[in-house]
Design a protein around this motif. Structure first.
Motif, PDB file in Angstrom:
ATOM      1  N   ILE A  32       0.866  -1.184   0.000  1.00  0.00           N
ATOM      2  CA  ILE A  32       0.000   0.000   0.000  1.00  0.00           C
ATOM      3  C   ILE A  32       0.899   1.230   0.000  1.00  0.00           C
ATOM      4  O   ILE A  32       1.707   1.411   0.895  1.00  0.00           O
ATOM      5  CB  ILE A  32      -0.901   0.035   1.252  1.00  0.00           C
ATOM      6  N   SER A  33       0.729   2.064  -0.993  1.00  0.00           N
ATOM      7  CA  SER A  33       1.520   3.282  -1.106  1.00  0.00           C
ATOM      8  C   SER A  33       1.070   4.324  -0.084  1.00  0.00           C
ATOM      9  O   SER A  33      -0.126   4.534   0.124  1.00  0.00           O
ATOM     10  CB  SER A  33       1.360   3.858  -2.516  1.00  0.00           C
ATOM     11  N   LYS A  34       2.029   4.961   0.538  1.00  0.00           N
ATOM     12  CA  LYS A  34       1.721   6.036   1.476  1.00  0.00           C
ATOM     13  C   LYS A  34       1.023   7.187   0.744  1.00  0.00           C
ATOM     14  O   LYS A  34       0.069   7.765   1.252  1.00  0.00           O
ATOM     15  CB  LYS A  34       3.009   6.510   2.147  1.00  0.00           C
ATOM     16  N   ALA A  35       1.473   7.483  -0.465  1.00  0.00           N
ATOM     17  CA  ALA A  35       0.936   8.611  -1.232  1.00  0.00           C
ATOM     18  C   ALA A  35      -0.524   8.404  -1.638  1.00  0.00           C
ATOM     19  O   ALA A  35      -1.298   9.355  -1.694  1.00  0.00           O
ATOM     20  CB  ALA A  35       1.791   8.860  -2.464  1.00  0.00           C
ATOM     21  N   SER A  36      -0.896   7.170  -1.932  1.00  0.00           N
ATOM     22  CA  SER A  36      -2.275   6.882  -2.351  1.00  0.00           C
ATOM     23  C   SER A  36      -2.910   5.859  -1.410  1.00  0.00           C
ATOM     24  O   SER A  36      -3.622   4.950  -1.840  1.00  0.00           O
ATOM     25  CB  SER A  36      -2.289   6.381  -3.790  1.00  0.00           C
ATOM     26  N   GLY A  63     -11.095  -0.803  10.208  1.00  0.00           N
ATOM     27  CA  GLY A  63     -10.128  -0.348  11.190  1.00  0.00           C
ATOM     28  C   GLY A  63      -8.735  -0.376  10.594  1.00  0.00           C
ATOM     29  O   GLY A  63      -8.389  -1.303   9.855  1.00  0.00           O
ATOM     30  N   VAL A  64      -7.959   0.638  10.894  1.00  0.00           N
ATOM     31  CA  VAL A  64      -6.583   0.713  10.408  1.00  0.00           C
ATOM     32  C   VAL A  64      -5.660   0.902  11.609  1.00  0.00           C
ATOM     33  O   VAL A  64      -5.825   1.839  12.386  1.00  0.00           O
ATOM     34  CB  VAL A  64      -6.396   1.865   9.398  1.00  0.00           C
ATOM     35  N   VAL A  65      -4.723  -0.025  11.727  1.00  0.00           N
ATOM     36  CA  VAL A  65      -3.727   0.040  12.790  1.00  0.00           C
ATOM     37  C   VAL A  65      -2.519   0.772  12.226  1.00  0.00           C
ATOM     38  O   VAL A  65      -1.788   0.231  11.382  1.00  0.00           O
ATOM     39  CB  VAL A  65      -3.329  -1.374  13.270  1.00  0.00           C
ATOM     40  N   VAL A  66      -2.359   2.027  12.641  1.00  0.00           N
ATOM     41  CA  VAL A  66      -1.258   2.851  12.143  1.00  0.00           C
ATOM     42  C   VAL A  66      -1.133   4.101  13.012  1.00  0.00           C
ATOM     43  O   VAL A  66      -2.130   4.609  13.526  1.00  0.00           O
ATOM     44  CB  VAL A  66      -1.484   3.261  10.670  1.00  0.00           C
ATOM     45  N   ASP A  67       0.083   4.559  13.167  1.00  0.00           N
ATOM     46  CA  ASP A  67       0.312   5.878  13.736  1.00  0.00           C
ATOM     47  C   ASP A  67       0.268   6.816  12.537  1.00  0.00           C
ATOM     48  O   ASP A  67       1.265   6.991  11.830  1.00  0.00           O
ATOM     49  CB  ASP A  67       1.667   5.933  14.443  1.00  0.00           C
ATOM     50  N   ALA A  68      -0.902   7.352  12.251  1.00  0.00           N
ATOM     51  CA  ALA A  68      -1.126   8.120  11.031  1.00  0.00           C
ATOM     52  C   ALA A  68      -0.182   9.309  10.903  1.00  0.00           C
ATOM     53  O   ALA A  68       0.323   9.602   9.822  1.00  0.00           O
ATOM     54  CB  ALA A  68      -2.581   8.585  10.960  1.00  0.00           C
ATOM     55  N   LYS A  69       0.056   9.991  11.991  1.00  0.00           N
ATOM     56  CA  LYS A  69       0.924  11.186  11.965  1.00  0.00           C
ATOM     57  C   LYS A  69       2.350  10.795  11.584  1.00  0.00           C
ATOM     58  O   LYS A  69       2.957  11.405  10.704  1.00  0.00           O
ATOM     59  CB  LYS A  69       0.898  11.850  13.348  1.00  0.00           C
ATOM     60  N   GLU A  70       2.874   9.768  12.223  1.00  0.00           N
ATOM     61  CA  GLU A  70       4.256   9.362  11.984  1.00  0.00           C
ATOM     62  C   GLU A  70       4.431   8.615  10.662  1.00  0.00           C
ATOM     63  O   GLU A  70       5.353   8.889   9.900  1.00  0.00           O
ATOM     64  CB  GLU A  70       4.728   8.467  13.135  1.00  0.00           C
ATOM     65  N   GLU A  73       1.965  10.760   7.662  1.00  0.00           N
ATOM     66  CA  GLU A  73       2.086  12.216   7.663  1.00  0.00           C
ATOM     67  C   GLU A  73       0.743  12.928   7.522  1.00  0.00           C
ATOM     68  O   GLU A  73       0.601  13.897   6.773  1.00  0.00           O
ATOM     69  CB  GLU A  73       3.065  12.665   6.569  1.00  0.00           C
ATOM     70  N   ARG A  74      -0.248  12.418   8.253  1.00  0.00           N
ATOM     71  CA  ARG A  74      -1.556  13.070   8.325  1.00  0.00           C
ATOM     72  C   ARG A  74      -2.183  12.767   9.668  1.00  0.00           C
ATOM     73  O   ARG A  74      -1.795  11.832  10.341  1.00  0.00           O
ATOM     74  CB  ARG A  74      -2.462  12.658   7.170  1.00  0.00           C
ATOM     75  N   SER A  76      -4.914  11.482  12.375  1.00  0.00           N
ATOM     76  CA  SER A  76      -5.815  10.323  12.441  1.00  0.00           C
ATOM     77  C   SER A  76      -7.242  10.702  12.066  1.00  0.00           C
ATOM     78  O   SER A  76      -7.924   9.960  11.348  1.00  0.00           O
ATOM     79  CB  SER A  76      -5.815   9.717  13.847  1.00  0.00           C
ATOM     80  N   GLU A  77      -7.684  11.873  12.529  1.00  0.00           N
ATOM     81  CA  GLU A  77      -9.052  12.313  12.236  1.00  0.00           C
ATOM     82  C   GLU A  77      -9.254  12.512  10.733  1.00  0.00           C
ATOM     83  O   GLU A  77     -10.303  12.176  10.195  1.00  0.00           O
ATOM     84  CB  GLU A  77      -9.380  13.608  12.991  1.00  0.00           C
ATOM     85  N   GLN A  78      -8.252  13.076  10.076  1.00  0.00           N
ATOM     86  CA  GLN A  78      -8.348  13.279   8.626  1.00  0.00           C
ATOM     87  C   GLN A  78      -8.389  11.940   7.899  1.00  0.00           C
ATOM     88  O   GLN A  78      -9.173  11.743   6.976  1.00  0.00           O
ATOM     89  CB  GLN A  78      -7.167  14.126   8.114  1.00  0.00           C
ATOM     90  N   LEU A  79      -7.546  11.007   8.323  1.00  0.00           N
ATOM     91  CA  LEU A  79      -7.541   9.682   7.706  1.00  0.00           C
ATOM     92  C   LEU A  79      -8.884   8.994   7.923  1.00  0.00           C
ATOM     93  O   LEU A  79      -9.425   8.378   6.992  1.00  0.00           O
ATOM     94  CB  LEU A  79      -6.400   8.834   8.263  1.00  0.00           C
ATOM     95  N   GLN A  80      -9.443   9.114   9.110  1.00  0.00           N
ATOM     96  CA  GLN A  80     -10.760   8.523   9.367  1.00  0.00           C
ATOM     97  C   GLN A  80     -11.807   9.093   8.417  1.00  0.00           C
ATOM     98  O   GLN A  80     -12.618   8.346   7.865  1.00  0.00           O
ATOM     99  CB  GLN A  80     -11.200   8.773  10.810  1.00  0.00           C
ATOM    100  N   LYS A  81     -11.805  10.392   8.212  1.00  0.00           N
ATOM    101  CA  LYS A  81     -12.761  11.032   7.297  1.00  0.00           C
ATOM    102  C   LYS A  81     -12.581  10.525   5.874  1.00  0.00           C
ATOM    103  O   LYS A  81     -13.556  10.259   5.169  1.00  0.00           O
ATOM    104  CB  LYS A  81     -12.603  12.556   7.332  1.00  0.00           C
ATOM    105  N   GLU A  82     -11.334  10.373   5.444  1.00  0.00           N
ATOM    106  CA  GLU A  82     -11.056   9.865   4.096  1.00  0.00           C
ATOM    107  C   GLU A  82     -11.545   8.427   3.943  1.00  0.00           C
ATOM    108  O   GLU A  82     -12.092   8.055   2.902  1.00  0.00           O
ATOM    109  CB  GLU A  82      -9.562   9.952   3.794  1.00  0.00           C
ATOM    110  N   LEU A  83     -11.355   7.619   4.979  1.00  0.00           N
ATOM    111  CA  LEU A  83     -11.811   6.228   4.941  1.00  0.00           C
ATOM    112  C   LEU A  83     -13.333   6.154   4.894  1.00  0.00           C
ATOM    113  O   LEU A  83     -13.898   5.379   4.118  1.00  0.00           O
ATOM    114  CB  LEU A  83     -11.275   5.453   6.144  1.00  0.00           C
ATOM    115  N   VAL A  84     -13.998   6.955   5.713  1.00  0.00           N
ATOM    116  CA  VAL A  84     -15.467   6.989   5.694  1.00  0.00           C
ATOM    117  C   VAL A  84     -15.956   7.406   4.314  1.00  0.00           C
ATOM    118  O   VAL A  84     -16.883   6.814   3.760  1.00  0.00           O
ATOM    119  CB  VAL A  84     -16.020   7.934   6.794  1.00  0.00           C
TER     120      VAL A  84
END
Length: 109
Positions: A32-36, A63-70, A73-74, A76-84
């Motif tokens: 899985i690419s970080k960019a996409s 559910g995604v197990v990841v330290d989104a910030k580290e 580079e985004r 967690s709340e933003q990643l959750q919104k993108e996933l939804v």
């Protein structure tokens, strides 16, 4: 009902389909690419679920197990919104696998 679980790692991400009991029905390692991230994850999860004869109405959360910030580079709340937005159901993002699994199973229908 089932849910998706992804355990992100830069070189190899494990994606799984869990039954509402927490049992793993299917799993595989993918790149899985970080960019996409969201687009790649969506594509891989859809492919895995179709191989298992599962479709959108059979899935209740991701559910995604990841330290989104580290790692991504985004926030967690933003990643959750993108996933939804991409999957159209509840999402959980956290670096703690036990926490993510617990939250997913609490949403089981």
């Amino acid at each position: 009902m089932h849910c998706f679980l992804a355990e992100y790692a830069p070189t190899e991400t494990t994606i799984s389909i869990l039954a509402s009991t927490g049992d793993v029905n299917a799993s595989r390692k993918v790149s899985i690419s970080k960019a996409s991230f969201v687009n790649d994850l969506t594509k891989e999860m859809i492919e895995l679920s179709h191989e298992q004869g599962l479709y959108h109405h059979d899935i209740f959360a991701i559910g995604v197990v990841v330290d989104a910030k580290e790692m991504l580079e985004r926030e967690s709340e933003q990643l959750q919104k993108e996933l939804v937005s991409s999957f159209r159901f509840t999402s959980v993002v956290d670096p703690d696998e036990k926490f993510v699994r617990k939250k997913l199973l609490q949403n089981a229908k």
